[in-house]
Design an enzyme around this catalytic site. Structure first.
Site, PDB file in Angstrom:
ATOM      1  N   HIS A  28      16.591  14.641 -73.876  1.00 31.20           N
ATOM      2  CA  HIS A  28      15.502  13.678 -73.498  1.00 31.20           C
ATOM      3  C   HIS A  28      15.980  12.748 -72.381  1.00 31.20           C
ATOM      4  O   HIS A  28      15.045  12.102 -71.807  1.00 31.20           O
ATOM      5  CB  HIS A  28      15.564  12.626 -74.754  1.00 31.20           C
ATOM      6  N   GLU A  37      13.025   9.484 -74.312  1.00 29.97           N
ATOM      7  CA  GLU A  37      12.568  10.044 -73.159  1.00 29.97           C
ATOM      8  C   GLU A  37      11.850   9.141 -72.315  1.00 29.97           C
ATOM      9  O   GLU A  37      12.047   9.098 -71.234  1.00 29.97           O
ATOM     10  CB  GLU A  37      11.686  11.529 -73.426  1.00 29.97           C
TER      11      GLU A  37
END
Ligand code: F3S
Length: 284
Positions: free
Chosen positions: A72, A124
């Site tokens: 991420h 993310e």
């Protein structure tokens, strides 16, 4: 009852790459930690723990010498903090996420404000906002655009990698409608992940021909939730499960054809267990 699964299931290339990096690192350094779980799957995380891979949730928690950044990604400030603590930092950020981070940074350097179409609480998205150098904002839903105050005159728009292309197009459309009078310039970079786009397209195609869809993946997995959403939006009854034990016989009733798809953090053995469980249910 027949069971059919999408062609693409199991780990995506970004997760496979992170797994390989972690396995090489633990073989070389003996004991390592990952910043956040490497994948959204308890069984995989527990398996890695048994090999010497711990999980920490913040840089201050790292107790060893080697830390891996997960697929991420993280904001640059976090990577700097890890390095400043004298740690060996191994970065396994997915190349698709890296593209989104670089787009955010490029927009910021060129004087654009950055809008990320995505979940502000997802790691993310938090990472991407860090790359926007304080000039970014995450917006999860097009309905929130009209209420955005203090938008800069020039805006760069990107997306969380796992979002659906149709939803992104709707978001951009709405952004143009609601914000254009306030803007001088709007640029859009497509930062969607090609793997998730293929999975979503396959899932919709399968959902349209089956009587029931089973979507397998962790409930905290953004790409799995999006898969479940697109299957439901095709009008097919859909259940999101984390594993075979959650499947209830009463869902199956007199269904003739059941479809299965998975998020990108699901090991093949879990998919197989789901298939086996469905195939064992007696037909009515
Ligand atoms: Fe990367 Fe897409 Fe997988 S962004 S981690 S290849 S779901």
């Amino acid at each position: 009852m027949r069971v059919e699964k999408t062609e693409e299931t199991g780990f995506c290339f970004g997760v496979k790459r992170s797994m390989r990096i972690v396995e090489e690192a633990v073989a070389e350094y003996g004991r390592i930690e990952t910043l956040g779980p490497l994948v959204h799957n308890r069984r995989v995380v527990d398996g890695l723990k048994a090999k010497g891979v711990g999980v920490v949730t913040s840089p201050e928690e790292v107790s060893g010498q080697v830390v891996v950044i997960c697929s991420h990604g993280v904001p640059p400030s976090v990577a700097h903090e890890l390095t400043a603590r004298g740690l060996k930092v191994i970065d396994s950020t997915c190349p698709n996420v890296r593209r989104a981070q670089q787009a955010a940074r490029d927009f910021s350097k060129a004087g654009f404000g950055v809008i990320v179409f995505g979940d502000p609480d997802h790691p993310e998205v938090k990472g991407i906002l860090g790359w926007a150098e304080g000039k970014g904002l995450a917006v999860s839903d097009g309905r929130d655009i009209a209420g955005l105050n203090g938008l800069p005159k020039r805006v760069g728009l990107i997306s969380q990698t796992t979002r659906n292309p149709g939803r992104l197009a709707e978001f951009v459309n709405r952004f143009v409608t609601d914000s254009m009078p306030r803007l001088e310039e709007l640029r859009v970079v497509n930062t969607l992940c090609n793997v998730t786009q293929i999975r979503q397209a396959e899932a919709i195609e399968l959902a349209r021909k089956v009587d029931l869809m089973i979507v397998v993946g962790d409930r905290s997995s953004a790409n799995t939730r999006e898969l479940a959403r697109v299957c439901s939006s095709a009008g097919t009854p859909t259940h999101h499960v984390e594993g075979a034990v959650e499947i209830q016989e009463e869902w199956l009733g007199d269904r003739l054809l059941v479809g299965v798809t998975t998020g990108t953090s699901i090991p093949d053995e879990v998919t197989q267990e789901v298939m086996d469980r469905l195939e064992r249910v007696p037909s009515k």
